[in-house]
Design a protein around this motif. Structure first.
Motif, mmCIF file in Angstrom:
data_model
loop_
_atom_site.group_PDB
_atom_site.id
_atom_site.type_symbol
_atom_site.label_atom_id
_atom_site.label_comp_id
_atom_site.label_asym_id
_atom_site.label_seq_id
_atom_site.Cartn_x
_atom_site.Cartn_y
_atom_site.Cartn_z
ATOM 1 N N LEU A 227 50.398 25.640 24.890
ATOM 2 C CA LEU A 227 49.623 26.865 24.974
ATOM 3 C C LEU A 227 48.833 26.951 26.275
ATOM 4 C CD1 LEU A 227 48.960 29.406 23.419
ATOM 5 C CD2 LEU A 227 47.074 28.196 22.311
ATOM 6 N N VAL A 228 48.327 25.841 26.768
ATOM 7 C CA VAL A 228 47.515 25.868 27.993
ATOM 8 C C VAL A 228 48.350 26.290 29.205
ATOM 9 C CG1 VAL A 228 46.189 24.428 29.594
ATOM 10 C CG2 VAL A 228 45.808 24.234 27.130
ATOM 11 N N PRO A 229 49.526 25.654 29.490
ATOM 12 C CA PRO A 229 50.288 26.112 30.675
ATOM 13 C C PRO A 229 50.815 27.532 30.530
ATOM 14 C CG PRO A 229 51.504 24.436 29.457
ATOM 15 C CD PRO A 229 50.150 24.452 28.890
ATOM 16 N N VAL A 230 51.335 27.884 29.350
ATOM 17 C CA VAL A 230 51.836 29.248 29.181
ATOM 18 C C VAL A 230 50.678 30.246 29.249
ATOM 19 C CG1 VAL A 230 53.041 30.813 27.628
ATOM 20 C CG2 VAL A 230 53.809 28.454 27.859
ATOM 21 N N GLY A 231 49.533 29.871 28.673
ATOM 22 C CA GLY A 231 48.372 30.748 28.777
ATOM 23 C C GLY A 231 47.929 30.937 30.209
ATOM 24 N N GLY A 232 48.056 29.891 31.034
ATOM 25 C CA GLY A 232 47.731 30.049 32.447
ATOM 26 C C GLY A 232 48.629 31.067 33.124
ATOM 27 N N VAL A 233 49.939 31.037 32.794
ATOM 28 C CA VAL A 233 50.859 32.029 33.359
ATOM 29 C C VAL A 233 50.465 33.433 32.898
ATOM 30 C CG1 VAL A 233 53.253 32.791 33.452
ATOM 31 C CG2 VAL A 233 52.722 30.354 33.497
ATOM 32 N N VAL A 234 50.069 33.578 31.639
ATOM 33 C CA VAL A 234 49.646 34.879 31.124
ATOM 34 C C VAL A 234 48.416 35.373 31.878
ATOM 35 C CG1 VAL A 234 48.755 36.084 29.094
ATOM 36 C CG2 VAL A 234 50.654 34.477 28.865
ATOM 37 N N VAL A 235 47.475 34.488 32.142
ATOM 38 C CA VAL A 235 46.262 34.876 32.871
ATOM 39 C C VAL A 235 46.610 35.330 34.284
ATOM 40 C CG1 VAL A 235 44.090 33.993 33.840
ATOM 41 C CG2 VAL A 235 44.741 33.421 31.493
ATOM 42 N N VAL A 236 47.515 34.606 34.950
ATOM 43 C CA VAL A 236 47.918 34.998 36.312
ATOM 44 C C VAL A 236 48.579 36.372 36.294
ATOM 45 C CG1 VAL A 236 49.422 34.417 38.233
ATOM 46 C CG2 VAL A 236 48.097 32.625 37.120
ATOM 47 N N LEU A 237 49.483 36.605 35.343
ATOM 48 C CA LEU A 237 50.139 37.910 35.258
ATOM 49 C C LEU A 237 49.119 39.006 34.959
ATOM 50 C CD1 LEU A 237 53.445 37.110 33.332
ATOM 51 C CD2 LEU A 237 53.175 37.614 35.744
ATOM 52 N N ALA A 238 48.143 38.719 34.094
ATOM 53 C CA ALA A 238 47.112 39.723 33.803
ATOM 54 C C ALA A 238 46.304 40.049 35.048
ATOM 55 C CB ALA A 238 46.208 39.216 32.686
ATOM 56 N N ALA A 239 45.977 39.012 35.844
ATOM 57 C CA ALA A 239 45.251 39.262 37.081
ATOM 58 C C ALA A 239 46.076 40.099 38.050
ATOM 59 C CB ALA A 239 44.853 37.926 37.715
ATOM 60 N N PHE A 240 47.411 39.817 38.123
ATOM 61 C CA PHE A 240 48.279 40.608 38.995
ATOM 62 C C PHE A 240 48.333 42.068 38.550
ATOM 63 C CE2 PHE A 240 52.492 42.472 39.655
ATOM 64 C CZ PHE A 240 52.553 42.484 41.036
ATOM 65 N N VAL A 241 48.422 42.274 37.236
ATOM 66 C CA VAL A 241 48.430 43.648 36.722
ATOM 67 C C VAL A 241 47.128 44.359 37.071
ATOM 68 C CG1 VAL A 241 48.487 45.033 34.613
ATOM 69 C CG2 VAL A 241 50.087 43.134 34.917
ATOM 70 N N THR A 242 46.013 43.653 36.994
ATOM 71 C CA THR A 242 44.725 44.243 37.355
ATOM 72 C C THR A 242 44.707 44.633 38.828
ATOM 73 O OG1 THR A 242 43.637 42.879 35.678
ATOM 74 C CG2 THR A 242 42.239 43.842 37.383
ATOM 75 N N ALA A 243 45.268 43.765 39.687
ATOM 76 C CA ALA A 243 45.331 44.080 41.108
ATOM 77 C C ALA A 243 46.197 45.303 41.363
ATOM 78 C CB ALA A 243 45.858 42.870 41.886
ATOM 79 N N GLN A 244 47.307 45.412 40.649
ATOM 80 C CA GLN A 244 48.165 46.574 40.824
ATOM 81 C C GLN A 244 47.451 47.849 40.382
ATOM 82 O OE1 GLN A 244 51.476 46.340 42.317
ATOM 83 N NE2 GLN A 244 50.185 44.603 42.828
ATOM 84 N N ALA A 245 46.695 47.752 39.300
ATOM 85 C CA ALA A 245 45.961 48.927 38.826
ATOM 86 C C ALA A 245 44.913 49.353 39.846
ATOM 87 C CB ALA A 245 45.310 48.623 37.485
ATOM 88 N N SER A 246 44.219 48.387 40.452
ATOM 89 C CA SER A 246 43.215 48.739 41.455
ATOM 90 C C SER A 246 43.852 49.375 42.675
ATOM 91 C CB SER A 246 42.424 47.492 41.847
ATOM 92 O OG SER A 246 43.275 46.546 42.470
ATOM 93 N N ALA A 247 45.052 48.878 43.076
ATOM 94 C CA ALA A 247 45.731 49.479 44.223
ATOM 95 C C ALA A 247 46.185 50.893 43.910
ATOM 96 C CB ALA A 247 46.918 48.625 44.635
ATOM 97 N N THR A 248 46.641 51.114 42.656
ATOM 98 C CA THR A 248 47.105 52.441 42.266
ATOM 99 C C THR A 248 45.929 53.420 42.202
ATOM 100 O OG1 THR A 248 48.914 51.464 41.023
ATOM 101 C CG2 THR A 248 48.343 53.758 40.521
ATOM 102 N N TRP A 249 44.809 52.986 41.619
ATOM 103 C CA TRP A 249 43.655 53.876 41.488
ATOM 104 C C TRP A 249 42.929 54.045 42.829
ATOM 105 C CZ3 TRP A 249 41.984 50.694 36.645
ATOM 106 C CH2 TRP A 249 42.795 51.067 35.552
ATOM 107 N N GLY A 250 42.893 52.997 43.624
ATOM 108 C CA GLY A 250 42.180 53.096 44.894
ATOM 109 C C GLY A 250 42.928 53.878 45.956
#
Length: 869
Positions: free
Chosen positions: A626-649
């Motif tokens: 769960l820890v390594p897979v959860g880390g990948v999930v966190v990274v993907l969530a951060a990437f999605v957040t960055a994409q949203a900021s680029a789209t809105w900004g």
């Protein structure tokens, strides 16, 4: 034994030299074929497989028979383990393997003889014991019942039967000592006259014959008195038994030159046939009458050889009556080597160590009424049975690809040659078109006809997809599209032929088509051997080949020597230059080989489903996965957040934060996002193997985490597609970018399929679904005409921005020509239309829809790049 014609290396007397010749000639053949192909301008993708095939063909031809004796010996040894000693090994070579095979055959004969003798001994001893035992039992029963009084006559009869049993047991003990070599000689002086008189006196008691003796006076020799007496007694007993009542047995003994003496016994019996002169001294051999165990003369021969002498049956006298046996012994024999004094056993035969020439191995001893040989036991269903029929290729491929198909495949062989010949006639010097489609259809039909799984739904569905992918060669002129279509079709074919369902078996199934070139050699050899015995086929083919060669040689000579004759030949025959003939020969070999190997996979599919990854070993604690897979999930969530900021900004936010234009920003990470999507699928696969799934809680946790991971991956896929769209609008469209878009979209579809498999908790259908969707994607792309679509997108961009890359448009094929000519002004169209390839669009076999539509659409003035932007 003379070397066989189909085994060319049988005359070489060394295995190492054979292997050297084999390797050397294979290399020479490969180098010669490669050089011919290179000088004729044959492309490497044709030269390499033909070169390998030539090396394999030479190796297979030269290696015939090199290892077959070893395989035959393995089979024969397995049969011997079941009690069948009749199998023999074919030994025609002069090397060490041939010597071993001949020694093996000799051993098999010896074992068969020993087995025959053992069975005859059991039968003979049983018969011999039955008579005296039955007589003794009857006598004892009569004595007990009072029928017979225990007088001298009754007791004498019982004594005679007991003596008969004692004689039989003594013979068997002597035989045991003979086999074990445990007996030594007690040498001492022996008076021959006394020896003969004693034996005659003993023999006269039991036999109604007259004995006449003639012994040289004063003859004294050295020897084992007891053993020599046994020889004389056995000879006299044998002669008396075969003489008629009142007959005469003559015994003569005397000196011979060179320090030897002889003993000869003649009788009045039927005599010994010349063809049985050696057999009479074999163990357990008995004549049709007279009885006995058949051991007396064998023991006599053993004792004579132990003394360094010999015994033989002489031809009959002039009157033709009686048997003559002659013993020749040295007067002063040398003592033989002593053996192990332990009591020998009947099951451990050994030759006695005696001086002088070794005794000949005994011939098989037939009984008057041979005992039936017991049926051999069936081979055990295990490694022994498998080893008995193991060939070289089976030892390489093992249980994953056993030989379970037909013994011969003439239809597949000649069908593949026909398809290869047709391909050699229609493919060279023509662009991709109807001819290639016909070759694909003919080869595919033959492979499908040969498949043992041809009626299964997945096979039929794969055939439908392959037909669609194959049709792209006549619908589109883009060669890259045809190559991709045929590669995907090959994966579909191998998956359908082998029944592969999982990823690893699918990869192994694709490799099986290539490996079938080696695995199918035994079937090819059997088929060629079977067809070579046909009374009409091969003579017709041989005659046709010789006739064709004669026509080519003489026709070429006369055509080059006479202009008129040459014009006639040119009018009748196509242009068949040497380069063209070589190219066509290479095409024939490659296409026929591909079809033939495909047929072999269809006839005898490998057991690829036995392959796979090791059994999953889930971790003991959930947090370990769960820890390594959860880390990948966190990274993907951060990437999605960055994409949203680029789209809105918007563009200003991107430039302010990164210093890049939006077009450069979206282009920067497309490749990384594609790789991340593929790695996410690998992460899901690893997590499914390592995560525990024993309880409902474990399965729920796995579904939630991997479901979140897949959803975020779909956002990554959407981001990648959006980035590529923005980049293409800014810098133009290319076929490669469109293909990368399609690949990313297919990865997104696979992610959706993974989510469905996780929701259903069943993924057995997933690999085939992914393969089928990929084939459908490629088929849809081909039908959509990607080059024309790219051209239209660039033309629309030109209409909006005034920017166009005519250099790139000129690299597009005929599929894009109609869109370019219709969408661009004539001045730009001349720059954007590629140079015609000179294809013969009038040839039906080279017909292609893309080239047909492009024909005649070249702008006025043709393709001219002078002054083009």
């Amino acid at each position: 034994m003379a070397p066989r014609r189909d085994r060319p290396l049988d005359g070489i007397g060394s295995v190492k030299v054979k292997f050297g010749v084999l390797v050397g000639l294979s290399i020479v053949a490969a180098a010669l074929v490669s050089e011919i192909g290179d000088r004729a301008g044959v492309p490497p993708w044709l030269t390499v497989p033909v070169t390998v095939a030539a090396a394999l063909a030479v190796t297979q031809w030269l290696a015939r028979g090199m290892t077959s004796p070893l395989r035959e010996m393995t089979h024969a040894a397995a049969r011997m383990a079941t009690g069948d000693y009749s199998t023999r090994v074919t030994a025609t070579s002069a090397d060490e393997v041939g010597t071993l095979a001949r020694a093996f055959n000799t051993m098999a004969v010896d074992l068969a003889t020993a087995d025959q003798q053992r069975r005859e001994l059991v039968a003979t001893v049983s018969h011999e014991l039955r008579t005296p035992l039955a007589a003794q039992r009857a006598l004892l029963e009569n004595l007990v019942d009072g029928v017979v009084r225990p007088d001298d006559a009754a007791l004498g009869s019982a004594l005679a039967q007991s003596e008969r049993l004692s004689d039989l047991v003594a013979d068997l003990l002597d035989l045991s000592r003979l086999d074990g070599g445990a007996t030594t000689l007690a040498l001492g002086p022996v008076v021959v006259a006394d020896l003969v008189d004693s034996a005659v006196a003993e023999a006269r008691i039991a036999r109604d014959v007259r004995f006449v003796t003639t012994v040289s006076p004063g003859l004294v020799v050295r020897g084992d008195a007891a053993r020599l007496a046994q020889v004389v007694v056995n000879l006299l007993d044998n002669a008396a038994r075969h003489s008629p009542a009142g007959g005469e047995v003559a015994v003569r003994a005397g000196e011979q030159p060179a320090g030897e003496w002889f003993l000869e016994v003649d009788d009045d019996g039927p005599g010994i046939p010349p063809e049985r002169a050696q057999q009479v001294f074999s163990r357990y051999w008995t004549a049709d009458e007279g009885g006995g165990t058949g051991l007396g003369l064998a023991i006599a021969r053993w004792i004579c050889e132990l003394h360094g002498g010999s015994i033989a049956a002489l031809p009959p006298l002039a009157d033709g009556r009686g048997a003559r046996v002659r013993v020749v012994l040295p007067r002063d024999p040398q003592p033989p080597a002593t053996a192990d004094p332990e009591e020998p056993t009947m099951t451990a035969p050994a030759s006695p160590a005696v001086p002088g020439p070794p005794a000949r191995p005994p011939l098989p001893d037939p009984l008057p009424q041979p005992l039936p040989r017991p049926l051999p036991r069936p081979l055990p269903a295990g490694d022994g049975a498998r080893a008995a029929r193991t060939t070289l290729t089976e030892s390489i491929f093992g249980v994953l690809w056993p030989e379970e198909g037909p013994r011969t495949a003439p239809l597949q062989l000649f069908g593949a040659l026909a398809v290869g010949t047709f391909a050699a006639a229609v493919l060279p010097e023509r662009p991709l078109g109807l001819g290639l489609l016909l070759v694909l259809l003919l080869g595919g039909a033959l492979v499908l006809r040969s498949s043992v799984r041809r009626a299964r739904p997945w096979t039929l569905f794969s055939a439908f997809l392959c037909l669609g992918l194959g049709s792209l060669v006549v619908l589109r002129a883009a060669e890259w599209l045809a190559v991709l279509g045929m590669l995907v079709a090959a994966v579909l074919v191998t998956t359908a032929l082998t029944g592969a369902r999982r990823l690893v078996p699918m990869v192994a199934a694709a490799a099986a088509w290539v490996l079938a070139a080696v695995r199918g050699l035994p079937l090819l050899g059997r088929t060629l051997t079977a067809t070579s015995s046909h009374r009409l086929l091969w003579p017709v083919l041989r005659t046709a080949a010789v006739s064709l060669a004669a026509l080519v040689v003489f026709g070429g000579l006369f055509a080059s020597g006479d202009a008129i004759f040459g014009s006639w030949v040119a009018a009748l025959m196509p242009d068949l230059a040497w380069d063209s003939l070589i190219l066509r020969s290479f095409v024939l070999v490659v296409v026929a080989g591909v079809v033939l190997t495909g047929c072999y996979v269809a006839l005898n599919p490998p057991r690829v489903e036995r392959l796979g990854l090791p059994e999953p070993r889930p971790v003991a604690r959930p947090w370990e996965w769960l820890v390594p897979v959860g880390g990948v999930v966190v990274v993907l969530a951060a990437f999605v957040t960055a994409q949203a900021s680029a789209t809105w900004g918007g563009h200003d936010y991107v430039r302010r934060v990164t210093g890049l234009s939006y077009a450069d920003y979206v282009h920067q990470g497309f490749g990384q996002l594609t790789v991340a999507t593929a790695l996410t699928l690998a992460t899901v696969a690893v997590a499914v193997r390592k995560a525990p799934r024993a309880t409902p809680r474990d399965r729920l946790l796995l579904r939630l985490v991997l479901g979140a991971l897949c959803l975020l991956t779909l956002v990554v896929v959407a981001s990648a597609l959006f980035r590529m769209s923005v980049y293409q609008q800014a810098f133009g469209y290319t076929v490669l970018r469109v293909l990368v878009d399609a690949f990313e979209l297919w990865l997104g579809l696979v992610v959706v399929l993974v989510m469905v498999a996780g929701w259903r908790w069943s993924a057995a259908w997933l690999p085939r679904a992914a393969l089928a969707s990929g084939a459908a994607f490629l088929l849809a792309i081909g039908l959509a005409n990607p080059e024309a679509w790219v051209a239209r997108q660039n033309i629309e961009r030109y209409e909006e921005t005034g920017k166009i890359d005519t250099h790139y448009l000129a690299t597009l094929g005929p599929d894009a020509t109609p869109a370019i000519v219709e969408g661009l002004p004539a001045s730009l169209a001349r720059c954007a239309v590629g140079v015609p390839d000179g294809a013969r669009t009038g040839d039906l076999l080279s017909w292609n829809l893309g080239r047909e539509r492009a024909a005649g659409l070249t702008p006025a003035g043709g393709a001219d790049r002078t002054g083009c932007p």
